[in-house]
Design an enzyme around this catalytic site. Structure first.
Site, PDB file in Angstrom:
ATOM      1  CD  GLU A  37     -33.403  26.783 -16.954  1.00 44.82           C
ATOM      2  OE1 GLU A  37     -32.347  26.781 -16.290  1.00 44.82           O
ATOM      3  OE2 GLU A  37     -34.184  26.960 -16.552  1.00 44.82           O
ATOM      4  CE1 TYR A 120     -31.404  23.590 -13.163  1.00 44.48           C
ATOM      5  CE2 TYR A 120     -30.236  24.306 -15.367  1.00 44.48           C
ATOM      6  CZ  TYR A 120     -31.063  24.460 -14.121  1.00 44.48           C
ATOM      7  OH  TYR A 120     -31.965  25.379 -14.007  1.00 44.48           O
ATOM      8  CG  ASP A 138     -29.651  24.262  -9.347  1.00 46.38           C
ATOM      9  OD1 ASP A 138     -30.228  23.502  -8.437  1.00 46.38           O
ATOM     10  OD2 ASP A 138     -29.856  25.530  -9.512  1.00 46.38           O
TER      11      ASP A 138
END
Length: 358
Positions: A37, A120, A138
């Site tokens: 991520e 996020y 996102d």
DNA sequence: AAGTCGGGGGG
DNA sequence: CCCCCAGACTT
């Protein structure tokens, strides 16, 4: 209910038609989820993919990453951009290993409090690693929701985040948060694309406000347009025997923590001819005995909000001048361990193939 | 709330 | 050439 229909159609698409394959999909190790991520923040999956694989191979566990020297990790991150991500990644790896006994936090708020992890990434880790009911928001989600639900609130305004987050959490399939989050991002990336979305094969045609109203090209709304600056860099590549002067960028500026040569930044495209170089070297460093090996033209690099024009002047010196002794002087092998900005690597590469020089 | 931080790919 | 991307941090 439109919201339930959206979720139902999304999950149905995901199960039957989504063919996107990426190595972190289905992953449940929080360390690997976290790593992927962070790498993917503001970065296309295709661009981040080789970096993810390199990191996993070199640092299979968070302990491996925490123990690695900074320079080694930055070298692995070299070329990916947004280098503060790398700095925060290392900081948080060491924090988890040293302060939390190597156990990755499980609660959303605890994850969110970690350096380099925002809303996020915290939602993504919560959902993918622990299947907790947090919807990711996102760029994909902003776009999909703005279009499907006809939201004209600008996606780059702080205030709008609340609207989109609330809607996203309302749409979330709370029985399977991981699957849902994966679905909406894959959907945004492959069907509801930024330009030329594949509306003709979109499972949300029947409810998409933008599609039904013909406003696909108006959504999502963005309001900020940043001005671009032009910056002129002149790099002196000072060499003494087999050693080259290098310098780590520490200022609050682009490329923090990366290495470079001796930099002179000027306001405009000043012309560094032999005479000006002579004058500069004598005035600044009292250097008289030198040999100018090469003066390159300006190379160009586009960043999001600035254009860098960089020129390289290669200067051979008989010995290390007193005024430059506090810099680092490294040989070729040592330099290979360092992470440089892309534009410097471009020059270095051309330098090793003189025939290809411009 | 606005500015800042990279680099690659696509139209 | 311009826009956007599995955003976060600083001021």
């Amino acid at each position: 209910m439109k919201q339930q229909q959206f979720t139902c159609q999304l999950m149905d698409w995901h199960k039957r038609e989504n063919e996107r394959i990426l190595p972190w999909k289905g992953e449940q190790d929080p360390y690997k989820i976290w790593l992927s991520e962070v790498i993917l923040q503001q970065t296309r999956a295709e661009q981040g993919l080789p970096y993810y694989q390199a990191f996993i191979q070199k640092y299979p566990t968070i302990e491996d990453l925490a123990q690695a020297p900074d320079s080694e990790v930055f070298k692995l991150w070299e070329g990916l951009g947004y280098y503060s991500r790398c700095k925060n990644l290392l900081h948080t790896a060491r924090y988890i290993v040293n302060e939390l006994g190597g156990k990755f936090p499980v609660a959303y708020e605890a994850i969110l409090s970690l350096k380099g992890i925002g809303p996020y990434t915290a939602a993504a880790i919560s959902a993918f690693a622990y299947n907790l009911p947090h919807a990711v928001v996102d760029g994909n989600v902003f776009r999909v929701l703005a279009r499907c639900f006809g939201i004209y609130a600008p996606v780059d305004a702080t205030e709008s985040r609340k609207i989109f987050t609330a809607l996203a959490n309302g749409l979330l399939d709370k029985e399977q948060p991981a699957l849902y989050n994966q679905a909406i991002m894959d959907f945004g990336a492959t069907i509801c694309k930024p330009v030329n979305p594949l509306c003709s094969q979109c499972p949300q045609q029947n409810l998409c406000e933008a599609y039904l109203n013909g406003t696909i090209n108006e959504l999502p709304v963005k309001e900020k347009k940043m001005a671009k600056k032009m910056r002129w860099f002149t790099y002196f590549i000072f060499t003494v025997d087999d050693k080259t002067l290098v310098h780590q960028r520490i200022a609050k500026d682009i490329w923090q923590n990366l290495y470079e040569f001796y930099l002179v930044e000027t306001d405009a495209n000043s012309n560094w001819d032999n005479e000006k170089i002579n004058e500069y070297l004598q005035n600044q460093f009292s250097i008289k005995d030198f040999y100018i090996k090469y003066i390159s033209p300006f190379l160009s690099q586009q960043l999001t909000h600035q254009t860098i024009k960089a020129q390289f002047i290669s200067v051979q010196l008989p010995h290390i001048p007193p005024m430059l002794q506090h810099y680092e002087w490294m040989n070729k092998q040592q330099m290979e361990q360092l992470a440089f900005p892309k534009i410097i690597n471009e020059y270095r590469q051309s330098e090793s193939f003189p025939a290809m020089l411009f």
